[in-house]
Design an enzyme around this catalytic site. Sequence first.
Site, PDB file in Angstrom:
ATOM      1  N   LYS A  20       6.104  10.914  10.504  1.00  0.00           N
ATOM      2  CA  LYS A  20       4.844  10.444  11.082  1.00  0.00           C
ATOM      3  C   LYS A  20       5.109   9.498  12.258  1.00  0.00           C
ATOM      4  O   LYS A  20       6.088   8.770  12.263  1.00  0.00           O
ATOM      5  CB  LYS A  20       4.025   9.745   9.995  1.00  0.00           C
TER       6      LYS A  20
ATOM      7  N   THR B 287      -5.499   0.516   7.908  1.00  0.00           N
ATOM      8  CA  THR B 287      -4.580   1.644   7.750  1.00  0.00           C
ATOM      9  C   THR B 287      -3.840   1.605   6.413  1.00  0.00           C
ATOM     10  O   THR B 287      -2.822   2.269   6.241  1.00  0.00           O
ATOM     11  CB  THR B 287      -3.552   1.659   8.895  1.00  0.00           C
TER      12      THR B 287
ATOM     13  N   GLY C 149      -2.645   2.579   3.006  1.00  0.00           N
ATOM     14  CA  GLY C 149      -2.621   3.832   2.261  1.00  0.00           C
ATOM     15  C   GLY C 149      -2.523   5.079   3.109  1.00  0.00           C
ATOM     16  O   GLY C 149      -2.670   6.192   2.592  1.00  0.00           O
ATOM     17  N   THR C 150      -2.233   4.937   4.401  1.00  0.00           N
ATOM     18  CA  THR C 150      -2.163   6.126   5.251  1.00  0.00           C
ATOM     19  C   THR C 150      -1.048   7.072   4.819  1.00  0.00           C
ATOM     20  O   THR C 150      -1.236   8.288   4.794  1.00  0.00           O
ATOM     21  CB  THR C 150      -1.955   5.744   6.725  1.00  0.00           C
ATOM     22  N   GLY C 151       0.114   6.519   4.476  1.00  0.00           N
ATOM     23  CA  GLY C 151       1.228   7.377   4.062  1.00  0.00           C
ATOM     24  C   GLY C 151       0.930   8.105   2.765  1.00  0.00           C
ATOM     25  O   GLY C 151       1.227   9.299   2.621  1.00  0.00           O
ATOM     26  N   CYS C 152       0.333   7.398   1.812  1.00  0.00           N
ATOM     27  CA  CYS C 152      -0.041   8.011   0.537  1.00  0.00           C
ATOM     28  C   CYS C 152      -1.045   9.132   0.762  1.00  0.00           C
ATOM     29  O   CYS C 152      -0.912  10.234   0.212  1.00  0.00           O
ATOM     30  CB  CYS C 152      -0.658   6.969  -0.407  1.00  0.00           C
TER      31      CYS C 152
END
Length: 287
Positions: free
Chosen positions: A185, A219, A221-224
Amino acid sequence: MKAQAPKRDDGTVRKALTIAGSDSGGGAGIQADLKTFQELGVYGMSAVTAVTAQNTLGVRAVYPMTADAVAVQLGAVGDDLAPDAVKTGMLVGAPIIDAVADQVASFGWRNLVIDPVMIAKGGSELLRQDALRSLKERLLPLARVITPNIPEAETLTGMKIATMADREKAARLLVAMGAGSVAIKGGHDESTGDVTVDLLYDDGRFRYWESPRVDTRHTHGTGCTYSAALAAGLAAGLNVPEAAELAKSFIRAAIEDSLDIGSGHGPTNHWAYGRRARRLDHSKSLH
């Protein structure tokens, strides 16, 4: 791309399993994953690796589960509710990683998405230092897709990532370590200016997804959420590039339509993608 149908051609329900920590603030971890599964029409299940006390301002405490407790949860799901895709988030330490790897291998779960959660938005360490070797040697070779951000990719590969060429090199290294595909990402890459670029390395080919950079602090929790959307896509029968495109669309909507809650790093909006799809359907019906 709309949310995928929740059933196969034979009428059986698509299912996805998240193996992650609980976020009391609801923005990340199993809470974010289950919201994402639900929005994308996939039945969600969970195995809790840790209970965290946190809000948008930071993590106050982490209470890990034992490796046996995680293994028993996975066994209970696997014996009765075989998932079509599995994703991992916060895994805390080597004993839990080893337990997860054992169960994934034992059940033969192929659609494994690894989100190598290491540091929380507020800077709290979520992966113990002794766990990195187990993550790389035991779990990564079982992954169909691994979804690191740039700092996580640097930690996993031991190299500095400053350019797109660096990202491509890191992706190749991660595949050489055993991962099936790699989605790196681009949110941490400020060299791309007003846009963010996500990179996918799949089947020897690079693909790129570009979107405008959103100026927001919300932002958490974006990766989760991204990795959960990708896992939901795989569970629904998409291939890796299609699932990565779905994940990009889902997280872009979730960031752009901010909920604007909390005094710190607020959560993304897990309703946004579905609402956009419904608005599009309504617009089409008027013409």
